[in-house]
Scaffold this motif. Structure first.
Motif, PDB file in Angstrom:
ATOM      1  N   UNK A 195      31.416  56.306  18.677  1.00 12.63           N
ATOM      2  CA  UNK A 195      31.329  56.094  20.117  1.00 12.63           C
ATOM      3  C   UNK A 195      29.869  56.186  20.517  1.00 12.63           C
ATOM      4  N   UNK A 196      29.461  55.409  21.515  1.00 17.32           N
ATOM      5  CA  UNK A 196      28.063  55.395  21.945  1.00 17.32           C
ATOM      6  C   UNK A 196      27.610  56.742  22.485  1.00 17.32           C
ATOM      7  N   UNK A 197      28.521  57.497  23.068  1.00 18.73           N
ATOM      8  CA  UNK A 197      28.150  58.753  23.714  1.00 18.73           C
ATOM      9  C   UNK A 197      28.254  59.965  22.795  1.00 18.73           C
ATOM     10  N   UNK A 198      28.654  59.755  21.547  1.00 21.34           N
ATOM     11  CA  UNK A 198      28.808  60.866  20.608  1.00 21.34           C
ATOM     12  C   UNK A 198      27.484  61.119  19.891  1.00 21.34           C
ATOM     13  N   UNK A 199      26.846  62.280  20.076  1.00 21.83           N
ATOM     14  CA  UNK A 199      25.557  62.543  19.434  1.00 21.83           C
ATOM     15  C   UNK A 199      25.638  62.587  17.916  1.00 21.83           C
ATOM     16  N   UNK A 200      26.767  63.051  17.367  1.00 24.88           N
ATOM     17  CA  UNK A 200      26.920  63.080  15.917  1.00 24.88           C
ATOM     18  C   UNK A 200      26.979  61.656  15.351  1.00 24.88           C
ATOM     19  N   UNK A 201      27.643  60.772  16.103  1.00 23.37           N
ATOM     20  CA  UNK A 201      27.694  59.366  15.691  1.00 23.37           C
ATOM     21  C   UNK A 201      26.297  58.755  15.704  1.00 23.37           C
ATOM     22  N   UNK A 202      25.551  59.073  16.748  1.00 22.97           N
ATOM     23  CA  UNK A 202      24.208  58.513  16.897  1.00 22.97           C
ATOM     24  C   UNK A 202      23.303  58.942  15.746  1.00 22.97           C
ATOM     25  N   UNK A 203      23.432  60.197  15.321  1.00 22.82           N
ATOM     26  CA  UNK A 203      22.621  60.685  14.208  1.00 22.82           C
ATOM     27  C   UNK A 203      22.958  59.948  12.916  1.00 22.82           C
ATOM     28  N   UNK A 204      24.245  59.699  12.702  1.00 25.31           N
ATOM     29  CA  UNK A 204      24.659  58.972  11.493  1.00 25.31           C
ATOM     30  C   UNK A 204      24.088  57.562  11.504  1.00 25.31           C
ATOM     31  N   UNK A 205      24.176  56.885  12.654  1.00 26.20           N
ATOM     32  CA  UNK A 205      23.679  55.506  12.747  1.00 26.20           C
ATOM     33  C   UNK A 205      22.164  55.475  12.590  1.00 26.20           C
ATOM     34  N   UNK A 206      21.477  56.427  13.207  1.00 31.45           N
ATOM     35  CA  UNK A 206      20.015  56.469  13.090  1.00 31.45           C
ATOM     36  C   UNK A 206      19.570  56.744  11.657  1.00 31.45           C
ATOM     37  N   UNK A 207      20.411  57.427  10.880  1.00 26.58           N
ATOM     38  CA  UNK A 207      20.051  57.712   9.493  1.00 26.58           C
ATOM     39  C   UNK A 207      20.035  56.455   8.631  1.00 26.58           C
ATOM     40  N   UNK A 270      35.231  62.492   7.590  1.00 28.87           N
ATOM     41  CA  UNK A 270      35.077  62.820   9.007  1.00 28.87           C
ATOM     42  C   UNK A 270      33.982  63.860   9.184  1.00 28.87           C
ATOM     43  N   UNK A 271      33.130  63.653  10.188  1.00 31.79           N
ATOM     44  CA  UNK A 271      32.053  64.605  10.478  1.00 31.79           C
ATOM     45  C   UNK A 271      30.697  64.049  10.139  1.00 31.79           C
ATOM     46  N   UNK A 272      29.726  64.258  11.023  1.00 33.21           N
ATOM     47  CA  UNK A 272      28.399  63.686  10.840  1.00 33.21           C
ATOM     48  C   UNK A 272      27.705  64.105   9.568  1.00 33.21           C
ATOM     49  N   UNK A 273      27.685  65.410   9.253  1.00 34.97           N
ATOM     50  CA  UNK A 273      27.005  65.887   8.058  1.00 34.97           C
ATOM     51  C   UNK A 273      27.654  65.372   6.784  1.00 34.97           C
ATOM     52  N   UNK A 274      28.992  65.381   6.763  1.00 33.92           N
ATOM     53  CA  UNK A 274      29.703  64.903   5.574  1.00 33.92           C
ATOM     54  C   UNK A 274      29.426  63.419   5.334  1.00 33.92           C
ATOM     55  N   UNK A 275      29.366  62.639   6.410  1.00 27.16           N
ATOM     56  CA  UNK A 275      29.097  61.197   6.273  1.00 27.16           C
ATOM     57  C   UNK A 275      27.677  60.959   5.770  1.00 27.16           C
ATOM     58  N   UNK A 276      26.706  61.679   6.340  1.00 20.58           N
ATOM     59  CA  UNK A 276      25.318  61.490   5.898  1.00 20.58           C
ATOM     60  C   UNK A 276      25.118  61.960   4.464  1.00 20.58           C
ATOM     61  N   UNK A 277      25.847  63.001   4.064  1.00 17.39           N
ATOM     62  CA  UNK A 277      25.778  63.437   2.667  1.00 17.39           C
ATOM     63  C   UNK A 277      26.310  62.353   1.739  1.00 17.39           C
ATOM     64  N   UNK A 278      27.404  61.700   2.157  1.00 19.60           N
ATOM     65  CA  UNK A 278      27.954  60.618   1.341  1.00 19.60           C
ATOM     66  C   UNK A 278      26.965  59.457   1.245  1.00 19.60           C
ATOM     67  N   UNK A 279      26.353  59.097   2.354  1.00 19.97           N
ATOM     68  CA  UNK A 279      25.384  57.998   2.348  1.00 19.97           C
ATOM     69  C   UNK A 279      24.200  58.315   1.430  1.00 19.97           C
ATOM     70  N   UNK A 280      23.735  59.566   1.461  1.00 26.87           N
ATOM     71  CA  UNK A 280      22.625  59.963   0.603  1.00 26.87           C
ATOM     72  C   UNK A 280      22.989  59.851  -0.880  1.00 26.87           C
ATOM     73  N   UNK A 281      24.225  60.200  -1.203  1.00 25.79           N
ATOM     74  CA  UNK A 281      24.631  60.217  -2.606  1.00 25.79           C
ATOM     75  C   UNK A 281      25.039  58.846  -3.129  1.00 25.79           C
ATOM     76  N   UNK A 282      25.667  58.049  -2.272  1.00 23.43           N
ATOM     77  CA  UNK A 282      26.271  56.807  -2.768  1.00 23.43           C
ATOM     78  C   UNK A 282      25.565  55.536  -2.316  1.00 23.43           C
ATOM     79  N   UNK A 283      24.827  55.607  -1.230  1.00 18.54           N
ATOM     80  CA  UNK A 283      24.227  54.392  -0.691  1.00 18.54           C
ATOM     81  C   UNK A 283      22.711  54.440  -0.623  1.00 18.54           C
ATOM     82  N   UNK A 284      22.133  55.598  -0.837  1.00 21.90           N
ATOM     83  CA  UNK A 284      20.682  55.687  -0.857  1.00 21.90           C
ATOM     84  C   UNK A 284      20.157  56.302  -2.144  1.00 21.90           C
TER      85      UNK A 284
END
Length: 327
Positions: A195-207, A270-284
């Motif tokens: 969602x545009x107004x969710x700060x956790x979502x915004x952090x994931x997208x900005x990452x 589910x969850x901003x930190x868990x998603x960014x951890x997955x991106x770091x391990x599998x996509x970056x």
């Protein structure tokens, strides 16, 4: 300053309390405006605030600006209008209008979203207190207006769109894609529900500003008002009903959520930190995917959905109610 303080001391107790409450409401909304304008998380003690913000047609910043104007108008109206019956009348009418508006917002949170915004409830309490301090007759009038608004609102029926009513599977998620990032063919395909107004979502997208080796589709659950990422592919005809129906089918009540598709294996994170951890391990960074915690079979027997526990999320009733109104 000393003269103003002496004038304040000479006021009746109810006027003193009203001035203090109005000033406190002004200060609270001003702080919220500064926090939101600075890109920080606003004052809230639950994720319900993000869900409520995602359902409004105007940004939360404007709501708080209107709140600041409301409390300041009451403050100065009570401060300079104690000898003017006409100005006092307008202040009382303004307070009743504020109570009616709060009736709509409270009823919407209770009946439609089924999630309360704690910050909104604090503002509501201040508006109620200001009306109570105007005397018994005014308080009874305000209560009648508030109850009437809530009852009228409860008689309305909010029907889902055709796309929300239909059973939605993974093959339908393409209709709900707002933007996409292209990745490598041998990498997982990802769908991010946000969602545009969710700060956790915004952090994931900005990452993802530096790019990703995975193909990522961005599936909003409310109308997109801001998107902090430049992408080559944009779809202005995205259908949020498809995304909401999919989230509802999984009984997911938190955002952000990441759906990972890799061969015949599905993983839900589910969850901003868990998603960014997955991106770091599998996509970056080349690394193995964390072991699954829970397995569910949905849609097709050949596919497996693994649900990873959420950590930091914007909570809310995505099932049924939260998904039936747009931002």
């Amino acid at each position: 300053m000393i003269g103003m303080y002496r004038q304040f001391q000479q006021r009746p107790l109810t006027i003193k309390l009203s001035l203090v409450v109005a000033f406190g409401g002004s200060l609270l909304t001003l702080i919220q405006i500064i926090l939101l304008e600075s890109g920080l998380e606003g004052i809230c003690f639950s994720g319900g605030c993000e869900v409520v913000d995602s359902q409004t047609t105007i940004p939360p910043l404007f709501f708080n600006f209107f709140g600041l104007v409301f409390f300041q108008s009451v403050f100065w109206g009570l401060g300079v209008g104690r000898r003017s019956k006409e100005l006092q009348f307008y202040v009382r009418m303004f307070l009743l209008a504020g109570l009616a508006a709060e009736g709509v917002l409270v009823a919407f949170q209770y009946i439609v979203i089924e999630t309360f915004c704690t910050y909104c409830l604090i503002i509501f309490s201040l508006v109620v207190l200001l009306n109570l301090l105007q005397g018994l007759h005014h308080a009874v009038t305000g209560a009648a207006i508030f109850v009437s608004v809530v009852i009228a609102f409860s008689t309305l029926q909010f029907k889902p769109t055709a796309s929300e009513s239909a059973v939605t599977g993974i093959k339908d998620l393409g209709k709900g894609v707002y933007a996409a990032l292209q990745g490598e063919e041998n990498k997982p395909r990802l769908s991010l529900f946000f969602s545009s107004s969710c700060p956790h979502c915004e952090k994931v997208i900005e990452s993802m500003q530096q790019g990703t080796t995975c193909t990522v589709s961005f599936n909003p659950v409310s109308r997109v008002t801001k998107f902090p990422l430049s992408t080559e592919m944009r779809n202005e005809h995205y259908d949020i009903g498809v995304n909401r129906a999919f989230m509802a089918s999984l009984d997911q009540k938190y955002i952000p959520v990441l759906l990972v598709e890799q061969q015949n294996h599905l993983q839900l994170i589910s969850g901003g930190n868990a998603i960014m951890n997955y991106l770091d391990k599998s996509c970056r960074l080349p690394s193995a995917t964390p072991p699954p915690k829970q397995t569910l079979n949905i849609f097709e027997p050949a596919k497996e959905l693994v649900l990873q526990e959420q950590d930091d999320s914007c909570s809310g009733d995505v099932d049924c109610k939260e998904t039936k109104t747009g931002q």
